[in-house]
Design an enzyme around this catalytic site. Structure first.
Site, PDB file in Angstrom:
ATOM      1  N   ARG A 177      27.085 -13.498  -5.638  1.00 37.69           N
ATOM      2  CA  ARG A 177      26.521 -12.161  -5.831  1.00 37.69           C
ATOM      3  C   ARG A 177      25.639 -12.126  -7.077  1.00 37.69           C
ATOM      4  NH1 ARG A 177      28.112 -12.901  -1.819  1.00 37.69           N
ATOM      5  NH2 ARG A 177      29.621 -11.828  -0.516  1.00 37.69           N
ATOM      6  N   SER A 252      30.722  -2.469  -0.552  1.00 35.71           N
ATOM      7  CA  SER A 252      31.738  -3.070  -1.419  1.00 35.71           C
ATOM      8  C   SER A 252      31.383  -2.812  -2.881  1.00 35.71           C
ATOM      9  CB  SER A 252      31.826  -4.572  -1.167  1.00 35.71           C
ATOM     10  OG  SER A 252      32.234  -4.828   0.165  1.00 35.71           O
ATOM     11  N   GLU A 348      29.946  -4.532  -8.250  1.00 34.20           N
ATOM     12  CA  GLU A 348      28.708  -5.079  -7.694  1.00 34.20           C
ATOM     13  C   GLU A 348      27.491  -4.214  -7.996  1.00 34.20           C
ATOM     14  OE1 GLU A 348      28.391  -6.637  -3.807  1.00 34.20           O
ATOM     15  OE2 GLU A 348      30.452  -7.366  -3.706  1.00 34.20           O
TER      16      GLU A 348
END
Length: 352
Positions: A177, A252, A348
């Protein structure tokens, strides 16, 4: 990386709007405004916008679908609304198709288009919200596949100079990520298109439990084709994740933490039911949603900010929540997970 030919700019096409409402440009649906906003339909528009005297000295924020940002206040700067569109097969060879998509293209629609055109390889990433331009920044991934596995190159413009640069996959420095564009390249480069390498020797990637179950329910667990995997991924995501058009969210909210083997062994001795995935380097990835659920947060709310009742990894705006409310909820979850498991959760979305 390489520098393509310069772009000719027509200094008359870009429009600016003062006090522009961003509610429709972030998937949490926060009611905030930008000091200035500009729609970007081409690379020339982008270069013109960053050179415009009205933008001089202002911070800049790029928004595509707004699915990876938490806006905690009005943005006192210039927001670039990415509306570059287009997708095409650049070339093909005996081993792969090379497919380019502009930064403003819907990610899911692009995945669907490649599959319909007979070019599989992105099906595991179906139904991820956002745009193509945002995908390499976050190195989006799902069900055993990441952008890093398919990215051939990224085309971007340096805002300070207007120079156009082609980054190959190695230049992008992809991580979990993570990428060059999220770190050193942040606020320096704006992605305008991405080229993907889709291998002709396609192999199914269906090892994740949720995906395997969905395929089995459809009688496609033996030798699934790309369409079967795509359909299963869409079904799983729709069953677990809320539609941002119906309830504000950014998908998410936390990364799945990755810890070293000794820390995992000690944790497993206390929590033998913990959901985990061994990594090639010996470390262990933990399921953040499971950690959050075990701390009793699934379905709980803090004012209008809440944890989704079907997926603890997703924080939602039930209506009227602010970015500050979402971050307060996230911090409470992080404290509880750290206290019980000794594991730090990292969010995130970018907070501004």
């Amino acid at each position: 990386m390489s520098a393509p030919d310069p772009i000719t700019v027509d200094l008359s096409t870009v429009w600016f709007a003062a006090g522009y409402a961003l509610r429709a440009h972030n998937t949490f649906g926060f009611d905030v405004r930008a000091r200035l906003a500009c729609r970007i339909d081409s690379e020339a528009d982008l270069i013109e916008a960053v050179r415009d005297p009205r933008a001089a000295g202002l911070p800049m924020l790029v928004l595509g679908g707004g699915s990876n940002v938490v806006l905690t206040r009005d943005y006192d700067g210039l927001v670039l609304l990415m509306a570059l569109h287009g997708r095409r097969v650049v070339r093909e060879d005996a081993d792969a198709w090379y497919v380019e998509a502009a930064a403003g293209e819907s990610w899911h629609e692009f995945v669907s288009w490649t599959l319909e055109a007979g070019m599989p390889g992105l099906e595991n990433l179906a139904l991820i919200p956002g745009t193509v331009g945002a995908a390499p920044i976050q190195n989006i991934g799902a069900y055993g596949l990441e952008i890093a596995d398919r990215c051939a190159s990224v085309r971007a413009i340096e805002t300070a100079t207007g120079a156009v640069t082609e980054f190959d996959a190695e230049d992008c420095a992809f991580g979990y990520r993570d990428s060059f564009f999220k770190r050193e390249g942040r606020n320096r480069y704006v992605i305008t298109s991405v080229t993907f390498r889709l291998p002709k020797a396609w192999q199914p990637n269906a090892g994740y439990a949720d995906l395997s179950r969905a395929l089995a329910e459809r009688g496609a667990d033996g030798a699934p084709d790309a369409r079967a995997i795509y359909d299963a991924v869409v079904a799983v995501r729709r069953a677990k994740l809320p539609d941002p058009l119906l309830i504000g969210n950014a998908g998410s909210f936390f990364k799945n933490p990755v810890i070293d083997a000794p820390q995992f062994d000690a944790l497993f001795a206390r929590e033998p039911q913990i959901v985990s995935y061994r990594q090639a380097d010996g470390r262990v990835k933990l399921a953040a949603g499971w950690l959050i659920d075990q701390c009793g947060w699934k379905g709980r709310a803090l004012r209008a900010a809440a944890v989704h009742d079907r997926q603890a990894l997703v924080l939602v705006n039930r209506g009227g929540a602010t970015g500050a409310d979402i971050l307060e909820l996230a911090q409470a979850i992080q404290r509880d997970v750290a206290a019980r498991f000794g594991v730090a959760l990292e969010q995130e979305p970018v907070s501004l």
